[in-house]
Design an enzyme around this catalytic site. Structure first.
Site, mmCIF file in Angstrom:
data_model
loop_
_atom_site.group_PDB
_atom_site.id
_atom_site.type_symbol
_atom_site.label_atom_id
_atom_site.label_comp_id
_atom_site.label_asym_id
_atom_site.label_seq_id
_atom_site.Cartn_x
_atom_site.Cartn_y
_atom_site.Cartn_z
ATOM 1 N N GLY A 7 0.541 -1.785 -0.302
ATOM 2 C CA GLY A 7 -0.511 0.246 -0.046
ATOM 3 C C GLY A 7 0.530 1.225 0.243
ATOM 4 O O GLY A 7 0.303 2.599 -0.024
ATOM 5 N N SER A 8 1.648 1.317 -0.281
ATOM 6 C CA SER A 8 2.802 2.557 -0.757
ATOM 7 C C SER A 8 1.494 3.569 -1.580
ATOM 8 O O SER A 8 1.941 4.928 -1.020
ATOM 9 C CB SER A 8 3.803 2.079 -0.700
ATOM 10 O OG SER A 8 4.173 2.185 -2.322
ATOM 11 N N LYS A 80 -4.698 -8.236 -9.484
ATOM 12 C CA LYS A 80 -5.892 -9.412 -10.565
ATOM 13 C C LYS A 80 -6.144 -8.571 -11.544
ATOM 14 O O LYS A 80 -6.353 -7.360 -11.049
ATOM 15 C CB LYS A 80 -7.080 -9.322 -9.106
ATOM 16 C CG LYS A 80 -6.273 -10.366 -8.178
ATOM 17 C CD LYS A 80 -5.934 -12.040 -8.503
ATOM 18 C CE LYS A 80 -5.337 -12.526 -7.588
ATOM 19 N NZ LYS A 80 -4.638 -13.958 -7.904
ATOM 20 N N HIS A 98 0.688 1.854 -14.011
ATOM 21 C CA HIS A 98 1.521 -0.221 -14.042
ATOM 22 C C HIS A 98 3.424 1.264 -13.934
ATOM 23 O O HIS A 98 3.331 1.609 -14.813
ATOM 24 C CB HIS A 98 1.404 0.267 -15.851
ATOM 25 C CG HIS A 98 2.477 -1.219 -16.298
ATOM 26 N ND1 HIS A 98 2.007 -2.538 -15.105
ATOM 27 C CD2 HIS A 98 3.380 -1.558 -17.358
ATOM 28 C CE1 HIS A 98 2.569 -3.287 -16.131
ATOM 29 N NE2 HIS A 98 3.112 -2.917 -17.120
ATOM 30 N N GLU A 168 5.879 6.520 -9.117
ATOM 31 C CA GLU A 168 4.434 6.583 -9.479
ATOM 32 C C GLU A 168 3.939 6.840 -8.185
ATOM 33 O O GLU A 168 2.549 7.770 -8.235
ATOM 34 C CB GLU A 168 4.408 4.633 -8.918
ATOM 35 C CG GLU A 168 5.034 4.146 -10.157
ATOM 36 C CD GLU A 168 4.638 2.510 -9.614
ATOM 37 O OE1 GLU A 168 3.641 2.306 -8.806
ATOM 38 O OE2 GLU A 168 5.399 1.808 -9.929
#
Ligand code: GRF
Length: 215
Positions: A7-8, A80, A98, A168
């Site tokens: 969860g960064s 998923k 991504h 990110e």
């Protein structure tokens, strides 16, 4: 938010959604009961739900999204494929981050370390981060915002992953807040111009030129 790991990215978005932000995180779902991201959510007082992905998770997911009146779904480290029924119900309102410049180095099985190993093996001098709209295929929907990250001499998967993850943590919040503002004004999500767009990304991320000219 949908997470599978520590969860960064969730934490980075929590840090960015302070008072006055055009959106807030209301729900975190993970396919893994022990995901660190669920603990991050609980510590922040946010609803944290484990929904195992067994092919029948669409009902539970859609019920949670409705209960919490979710307007935008953000995948961050979610491993998923999102159920087609959820994609259909939230068409154009699910985004994913991504750790490479899609469409390169994306698709089934391309996640985490494997992505960076493939970039290094290809000899590419430039990797990056891509935030895109999610559709029924992995890493396939319209790109909202790419950002370059240089591959440096001597990089291994860990050093490249760390440099990409740091971007990110800046790109995802900037794009998600811009998406919240757009959805809030009734507009659809469309490609963002990081250099000129309202969220003035260029002031928060390493300048493009530095990304092209390794230090
Ligand atoms: C990283 O591999 C990142 O590239 C991808 O998800 C992982 C981060 O997960 N988008 P988290 O946000 O730390 O859980």
């Amino acid at each position: 938010m949908l997470v599978s790991g520590r969860g960064s990215n969730l934490q980075a978005l929590l840090d960015a959604t302070r008072d006055g932000a055009p959106g807030r995180i209301a729900l975190v779902i993970s396919d893994r009961k022990d995901a660190g991201g669920l603990d991050v959510a609980r510590e922040a007082g946010i609803a944290a739900e484990w929904v195992s992905v067994d092919g029948k998770e669409a009902d539970a997911t859609l019920a949670l999204l409705a209960t919490h009146r979710i307007g935008l779904v953000v995948l961050a480290g979610y491993l998923k494929r999102v159920s087609g029924r959820v994609v259909a119900a939230f068409r154009g309102r699910i985004v994913n981050v991504h750790p490479a410049l899609l469409p390169a180095f994306g698709g089934p099985g391309m996640y985490g370390r494997r992505v960076h190993e493939a970039v290094l093996k290809s000899g590419a001098r430039l990797s990056g981060v891509t935030v895109h709209v999610v559709d029924e295929q992995y890493d396939h929907g319209p790109v909202l915002a790419p950002w370059p990250v240089p591959v440096r001499p001597g990089d291994n998967a860990e050093s490249l992953a760390a440099r990409v993850l740091a971007v990110e943590h800046q790109l995802l919040p900037a794009v998600v807040l811009a998406c919240c503002a757009r959805l809030g004004s009734g507009a659809d999500l469309s490609p963002l111009d990081p250099s000129a767009d309202a969220f003035s990304l260029s002031t928060t991320l390493p300048d493009f030129r530095h990304a092209l000219i390794p230090a």
